[in-house]
Design a protein around this motif. Structure first.
Motif, PDB file in Angstrom:
ATOM      1  N   GLN A 131      43.161  20.912 -15.697  1.00  0.00           N
ATOM      2  CA  GLN A 131      41.954  21.355 -14.988  1.00  0.00           C
ATOM      3  C   GLN A 131      40.873  20.275 -14.999  1.00  0.00           C
ATOM      4  O   GLN A 131      39.694  20.541 -15.234  1.00  0.00           O
ATOM      5  CB  GLN A 131      41.435  22.668 -15.593  1.00  0.00           C
ATOM      6  N   ASP A 132      41.314  19.068 -14.727  1.00  0.00           N
ATOM      7  CA  ASP A 132      40.431  17.904 -14.679  1.00  0.00           C
ATOM      8  C   ASP A 132      40.035  17.669 -13.220  1.00  0.00           C
ATOM      9  O   ASP A 132      40.755  17.010 -12.471  1.00  0.00           O
ATOM     10  CB  ASP A 132      41.155  16.685 -15.261  1.00  0.00           C
ATOM     11  N   ALA A 133      38.881  18.202 -12.817  1.00  0.00           N
ATOM     12  CA  ALA A 133      38.463  18.124 -11.418  1.00  0.00           C
ATOM     13  C   ALA A 133      38.225  16.689 -10.967  1.00  0.00           C
ATOM     14  O   ALA A 133      38.607  16.295  -9.861  1.00  0.00           O
ATOM     15  CB  ALA A 133      37.204  18.955 -11.199  1.00  0.00           C
ATOM     16  N   VAL A 134      37.592  15.896 -11.830  1.00  0.00           N
ATOM     17  CA  VAL A 134      37.310  14.505 -11.482  1.00  0.00           C
ATOM     18  C   VAL A 134      38.598  13.701 -11.388  1.00  0.00           C
ATOM     19  O   VAL A 134      38.799  12.908 -10.462  1.00  0.00           O
ATOM     20  CB  VAL A 134      36.348  13.869 -12.505  1.00  0.00           C
ATOM     21  N   GLY A 135      39.498  13.916 -12.341  1.00  0.00           N
ATOM     22  CA  GLY A 135      40.784  13.215 -12.323  1.00  0.00           C
ATOM     23  C   GLY A 135      41.597  13.564 -11.099  1.00  0.00           C
ATOM     24  O   GLY A 135      42.260  12.703 -10.506  1.00  0.00           O
ATOM     25  N   TRP A 136      41.527  14.840 -10.705  1.00  0.00           N
ATOM     26  CA  TRP A 136      42.251  15.265  -9.507  1.00  0.00           C
ATOM     27  C   TRP A 136      41.686  14.578  -8.266  1.00  0.00           C
ATOM     28  O   TRP A 136      42.436  14.096  -7.422  1.00  0.00           O
ATOM     29  CB  TRP A 136      42.157  16.781  -9.348  1.00  0.00           C
ATOM     30  N   ALA A 137      40.369  14.543  -8.161  1.00  0.00           N
ATOM     31  CA  ALA A 137      39.734  13.908  -6.998  1.00  0.00           C
ATOM     32  C   ALA A 137      40.073  12.422  -6.933  1.00  0.00           C
ATOM     33  O   ALA A 137      40.329  11.887  -5.849  1.00  0.00           O
ATOM     34  CB  ALA A 137      38.223  14.104  -7.055  1.00  0.00           C
ATOM     35  N   ASP A 138      40.091  11.762  -8.082  1.00  0.00           N
ATOM     36  CA  ASP A 138      40.443  10.337  -8.118  1.00  0.00           C
ATOM     37  C   ASP A 138      41.886  10.124  -7.673  1.00  0.00           C
ATOM     38  O   ASP A 138      42.182   9.193  -6.905  1.00  0.00           O
ATOM     39  CB  ASP A 138      40.253   9.782  -9.531  1.00  0.00           C
ATOM     40  N   ALA A 139      42.794  10.979  -8.159  1.00  0.00           N
ATOM     41  CA  ALA A 139      44.205  10.851  -7.792  1.00  0.00           C
ATOM     42  C   ALA A 139      44.417  11.157  -6.312  1.00  0.00           C
ATOM     43  O   ALA A 139      45.220  10.501  -5.634  1.00  0.00           O
ATOM     44  CB  ALA A 139      45.058  11.776  -8.660  1.00  0.00           C
ATOM     45  N   ASN A 140      43.684  12.136  -5.806  1.00  0.00           N
ATOM     46  CA  ASN A 140      43.764  12.473  -4.386  1.00  0.00           C
ATOM     47  C   ASN A 140      43.310  11.291  -3.533  1.00  0.00           C
ATOM     48  O   ASN A 140      43.925  10.959  -2.517  1.00  0.00           O
ATOM     49  CB  ASN A 140      42.897  13.697  -4.103  1.00  0.00           C
ATOM     50  N   GLU A 141      42.231  10.653  -3.968  1.00  0.00           N
ATOM     51  CA  GLU A 141      41.730   9.474  -3.256  1.00  0.00           C
ATOM     52  C   GLU A 141      42.773   8.356  -3.271  1.00  0.00           C
ATOM     53  O   GLU A 141      43.007   7.692  -2.243  1.00  0.00           O
ATOM     54  CB  GLU A 141      40.436   8.988  -3.897  1.00  0.00           C
ATOM     55  N   THR A 142      43.405   8.146  -4.412  1.00  0.00           N
ATOM     56  CA  THR A 142      44.435   7.110  -4.536  1.00  0.00           C
ATOM     57  C   THR A 142      45.607   7.387  -3.600  1.00  0.00           C
ATOM     58  O   THR A 142      46.147   6.471  -2.961  1.00  0.00           O
ATOM     59  CB  THR A 142      44.933   7.017  -5.982  1.00  0.00           C
ATOM     60  N   PHE A 143      46.009   8.654  -3.519  1.00  0.00           N
ATOM     61  CA  PHE A 143      47.112   9.033  -2.624  1.00  0.00           C
ATOM     62  C   PHE A 143      46.782   8.684  -1.172  1.00  0.00           C
ATOM     63  O   PHE A 143      47.579   8.048  -0.474  1.00  0.00           O
ATOM     64  CB  PHE A 143      47.393  10.527  -2.743  1.00  0.00           C
ATOM     65  N   HIS A 144      45.596   9.091  -0.732  1.00  0.00           N
ATOM     66  CA  HIS A 144      45.247   8.874   0.670  1.00  0.00           C
ATOM     67  C   HIS A 144      45.022   7.394   0.982  1.00  0.00           C
ATOM     68  O   HIS A 144      45.355   6.931   2.082  1.00  0.00           O
ATOM     69  CB  HIS A 144      44.022   9.711   1.027  1.00  0.00           C
TER      70      HIS A 144
END
Length: 236
Positions: free
Chosen positions: A135-148
């Motif tokens: 449940q790491d919201a910031v980590g998820w957003a960073d990983a999502n950015e990396t994917f895109h």
């Protein structure tokens, strides 16, 4: 209010043989993108000159470039203000980026890449999964950015990559903040969508990949609009 500039340039933003203006531009932009300088705060030229060890001329030129990109506003006799994004502006930029990424997805499929070739987005998916579990919201957003960003990097068209990454730079800070408000269930669904896209990319099924990507972008765009409206957030 004046925000201190803690220069820690991201390697991905630095290139060889940069001019002083390029270096100042990359350094300041990296800090803004990372959210280290908050919207509506002011940074002043003497402070930046001291921290970057540069004269006023290249820094002013860098600020003019950032103002053209609507990242900052040069306010006479006050300094440089970090511009916030309205929700409408974020939506408009998201539509533009999604259109560019759709082409990138098609290009990737035509290249018929292997699992080894797409390791950048596989690593991003792994990070997204870990972030969902913790449940790491910031980590998820960073990983999502990396994917895109990986979609642009792997697409094989350097001009498309440059343009797409440039747009993602502009909205990264605001988009990361917006994503911090979505639910865990939405992050889980987004992860499933990304994994599904990854599988059809590996199968080189361009039509399916385009359809999956379009459906995901439409869904996540509506989720962001809804959650920001519910929280009465009008700017980021």
């Amino acid at each position: 209010m004046t925000a201190a500039l803690q220069y820690r340039a991201r390697p991905s933003l630095m290139v060889k043989r940069q001019s002083l203006t390029d270096k100042a531009y990359s350094a300041i932009k990296a800090e803004i993108i990372a959210g280290h300088i908050s919207p509506n705060n002011f940074i002043d030229l003497p402070q930046i000159e001291d921290q970057l060890g540069m004269s006023r001329t290249p820094i002013r030129e860098a600020m003019l470039r950032l103002q053209t990109e609507k990242i900052v506003e040069i306010v006479p006799k006050q300094g440089i203000r970090i511009l916030p994004f309205s929700v409408k502006e974020l939506e408009e930029f998201h539509q533009i980026i999604s259109s560019l990424e759709l082409q990138a997805v098609g290009n990737i499929c035509r290249r018929k890449l292997t699992r080894t070739d797409i390791m950048p987005i596989l690593y991003a998916l792994s990070s997204m999964e870990n972030a969902v579990k913790t449940q790491d919201a910031v980590g998820w957003a960073d990983a999502n950015e990396t994917f895109h960003r990986g979609l642009f990097i792997l697409n094989g068209n350097s001009k498309l990559m440059e343009t797409g990454l440039g747009y993602r730079d502009v909205i990264q800070r605001a988009l990361t903040l917006a994503f911090s408000h979505i639910s865990t269930a939405d992050r889980e669904r987004s992860l499933r969508n990304h994994n599904h896209l990854k599988e059809v990319i590996l199968a080189a099924d361009e039509l399916a990949a385009r359809n999956i990507f379009l459906e995901h972008c439409d869904w996540i765009g509506k989720q962001l609009q809804t959650v920001l409206a519910q929280r009465e957030i009008t700017s980021l």
